[in-house]
Design a protein around this motif. Structure first.
Motif, PDB file in Angstrom:
ATOM      1  N   ASN A  23      -0.599  11.601  -0.394  1.00  0.00           N
ATOM      2  CA  ASN A  23      -1.986  12.121  -1.433  1.00  0.00           C
ATOM      3  C   ASN A  23      -2.862  10.746  -1.413  1.00  0.00           C
ATOM      4  OD1 ASN A  23      -3.544  13.930  -2.134  1.00  0.00           O
ATOM      5  ND2 ASN A  23      -1.864  13.978  -4.414  1.00  0.00           N
ATOM      6  N   TYR A  24      -4.223  10.269  -0.647  1.00  0.00           N
ATOM      7  CA  TYR A  24      -4.681   9.624  -1.246  1.00  0.00           C
ATOM      8  C   TYR A  24      -6.552  10.639  -0.343  1.00  0.00           C
ATOM      9  CZ  TYR A  24      -6.219   9.232   4.693  1.00  0.00           C
ATOM     10  OH  TYR A  24      -6.391   9.480   5.107  1.00  0.00           O
ATOM     11  N   ARG A  25      -7.665  10.030  -0.928  1.00  0.00           N
ATOM     12  CA  ARG A  25      -8.939  10.156  -0.610  1.00  0.00           C
ATOM     13  C   ARG A  25     -10.271   9.006  -0.699  1.00  0.00           C
ATOM     14  NH1 ARG A  25      -6.826  14.348  -0.928  1.00  0.00           N
ATOM     15  NH2 ARG A  25      -8.145  16.068  -1.375  1.00  0.00           N
ATOM     16  N   CYS A  26     -11.097   8.690  -0.281  1.00  0.00           N
ATOM     17  CA  CYS A  26     -11.926   7.797   0.146  1.00  0.00           C
ATOM     18  C   CYS A  26     -13.272   8.668  -0.683  1.00  0.00           C
ATOM     19  CB  CYS A  26     -12.517   7.598   1.471  1.00  0.00           C
ATOM     20  SG  CYS A  26     -10.985   7.128   2.642  1.00  0.00           S
ATOM     21  N   LEU A  27     -13.585   7.488  -1.042  1.00  0.00           N
ATOM     22  CA  LEU A  27     -14.672   7.499  -2.539  1.00  0.00           C
ATOM     23  C   LEU A  27     -15.779   6.711  -1.931  1.00  0.00           C
ATOM     24  CD1 LEU A  27     -15.843   8.735  -5.427  1.00  0.00           C
ATOM     25  CD2 LEU A  27     -15.093   6.157  -6.068  1.00  0.00           C
ATOM     26  N   MET A  30      -6.836   0.775   6.606  1.00  0.00           N
ATOM     27  CA  MET A  30      -5.966   0.973   5.086  1.00  0.00           C
ATOM     28  C   MET A  30      -5.240   2.707   5.524  1.00  0.00           C
ATOM     29  SD  MET A  30      -7.153   0.023   1.315  1.00  0.00           S
ATOM     30  CE  MET A  30      -6.647  -0.942  -0.179  1.00  0.00           C
ATOM     31  N   VAL A  31      -6.217   3.176   6.039  1.00  0.00           N
ATOM     32  CA  VAL A  31      -6.388   4.474   5.939  1.00  0.00           C
ATOM     33  C   VAL A  31      -4.765   4.640   7.620  1.00  0.00           C
ATOM     34  CG1 VAL A  31      -6.633   6.906   7.041  1.00  0.00           C
ATOM     35  CG2 VAL A  31      -8.367   5.287   4.952  1.00  0.00           C
ATOM     36  N   LYS A  32      -5.623   4.056   8.007  1.00  0.00           N
ATOM     37  CA  LYS A  32      -4.025   3.784   9.231  1.00  0.00           C
ATOM     38  C   LYS A  32      -3.091   3.357   8.433  1.00  0.00           C
ATOM     39  CE  LYS A  32      -6.962   1.896  12.126  1.00  0.00           C
ATOM     40  NZ  LYS A  32      -7.322   0.559  13.478  1.00  0.00           N
ATOM     41  N   ASP A  33      -2.727   2.610   7.658  1.00  0.00           N
ATOM     42  CA  ASP A  33      -1.647   2.116   6.937  1.00  0.00           C
ATOM     43  C   ASP A  33      -1.229   3.389   6.170  1.00  0.00           C
ATOM     44  OD1 ASP A  33      -0.992  -0.564   8.197  1.00  0.00           O
ATOM     45  OD2 ASP A  33      -2.434  -1.134   6.470  1.00  0.00           O
ATOM     46  N   LEU A  34      -1.757   4.516   5.697  1.00  0.00           N
ATOM     47  CA  LEU A  34      -1.194   5.199   4.508  1.00  0.00           C
ATOM     48  C   LEU A  34      -0.748   6.391   5.214  1.00  0.00           C
ATOM     49  CD1 LEU A  34      -4.074   5.351   2.051  1.00  0.00           C
ATOM     50  CD2 LEU A  34      -2.112   5.303   1.852  1.00  0.00           C
ATOM     51  N   GLY A  35      -1.070   6.867   6.342  1.00  0.00           N
ATOM     52  CA  GLY A  35      -0.412   8.124   7.147  1.00  0.00           C
ATOM     53  C   GLY A  35      -0.892   9.197   6.751  1.00  0.00           C
ATOM     54  N   LEU A  64       0.797  -1.275   0.105  1.00  0.00           N
ATOM     55  CA  LEU A  64       0.223  -0.496  -0.036  1.00  0.00           C
ATOM     56  C   LEU A  64       0.678   1.657   0.005  1.00  0.00           C
ATOM     57  CD1 LEU A  64      -2.410   1.081   0.073  1.00  0.00           C
ATOM     58  CD2 LEU A  64      -2.874   0.565   2.376  1.00  0.00           C
ATOM     59  N   LYS A  65       2.053   1.218   0.987  1.00  0.00           N
ATOM     60  CA  LYS A  65       2.559   2.396   0.948  1.00  0.00           C
ATOM     61  C   LYS A  65       3.370   2.477   0.049  1.00  0.00           C
ATOM     62  CE  LYS A  65       3.383   2.180   5.543  1.00  0.00           C
ATOM     63  NZ  LYS A  65       3.530   0.974   7.299  1.00  0.00           N
ATOM     64  N   GLU A  66       3.936   1.779  -1.020  1.00  0.00           N
ATOM     65  CA  GLU A  66       4.308   2.164  -2.368  1.00  0.00           C
ATOM     66  C   GLU A  66       3.632   2.075  -3.160  1.00  0.00           C
ATOM     67  OE1 GLU A  66       7.745   1.663  -2.803  1.00  0.00           O
ATOM     68  OE2 GLU A  66       7.287   1.514  -1.108  1.00  0.00           O
ATOM     69  N   LEU A  67       2.412   1.446  -2.778  1.00  0.00           N
ATOM     70  CA  LEU A  67       1.539   1.565  -4.131  1.00  0.00           C
ATOM     71  C   LEU A  67       0.993   4.130  -4.181  1.00  0.00           C
ATOM     72  CD1 LEU A  67      -1.505  -0.451  -4.207  1.00  0.00           C
ATOM     73  CD2 LEU A  67       0.417  -0.091  -6.083  1.00  0.00           C
TER      74      LEU A  67
END
Length: 200
Positions: free
Chosen positions: A122-126, A114-119, A87-90
């Motif tokens: 640049n992401y958004r939930c849909l 998943m959000v916890k793992d992302l830290g 996930l971090k690599e993605l």
């Protein structure tokens, strides 16, 4: 504009991940050369495209390098349930990571993990497969996510049987010849505009 890479991923199947990849790529294809990379083991987007036609090339990840070189937009549909390192690599390998989720607890809990793992990436939930008006479940959950400090798109994708029809015909919902399905395409158009703003 530099090449923009948008990746769609999730910890759970059945939340509209591949459908979102197809329809965002359709929106982008109206703005410039777009390629959809199908990295999911199920090859959902490739199978969908083979039943009809998309307004952009769809390839698996092994062919991607050849095809993406001159694209303005690259949309990547990943396998569901990546581990936290993947996930971090993605997230590092794209300009925006999109996490689709249905507005129910069964879908929401894996997405929050998943959000916890992302830290701080640049992401958004849909919110996808949202019950149409008069249901308020989508809006209620959207407000809860915002209150919890989780970045979420204003746009939501409403539930419709039109996506199954589009999949059977092998086209995006925009190209299904039924005027009542224009509403579903408008949802993805609104999402595409939001994504473009974020990518600026």
């Amino acid at each position: 504009m530099d090449k923009k890479i948008v990746t769609i991923t999730g910890y759970k199947g059945g939340v509209g991940k591949s459908t979102t990849a197809i329809h965002l790529a359709t929106f982008f294809s109206e703005k410039g050369k777009t390629v959809l990379v199908d990295g999911d083991q199920n090859r959902t987007t490739l199978a969908w495209s083979k039943r009809g036609s998309f307004p952009f090339p769809t390839v698996d990840e092994r062919q991607a390098l050849k095809v993406v070189a001159d694209a303005f937009f690259v949309v990547i549909d990943t396998p569901a349930r990546p581990d936290s390192d993947d996930l971090k690599e993605l997230s590092k390998g794209c300009d925006l990571l999109i996490l689709p989720t249905k507005p129910d607890i069964v879908s929401l809990e894996p997405m929050l993990e998943m959000v916890k793992d992302l830290g701080d990436t640049n992401y958004r939930c849909l919110l996808t497969i949202v019950a149409p008006h008069p249901s308020k479940e989508g809006v209620t959950l959207q407000q809860e996510l915002i209150k919890g400090g989780i970045p979420v798109f204003k746009s939501m994708i409403r539930r419709t049987s039109g996506f199954e029809k589009a999949a059977m015909e092998g086209v995006p919902i925009r190209d299904v010849k039924e005027s009542r399905l224009r509403v579903a395409w408008r949802d993805y158009t609104a999402l595409g505009k939001e994504v473009l703003e974020i990518l600026k």
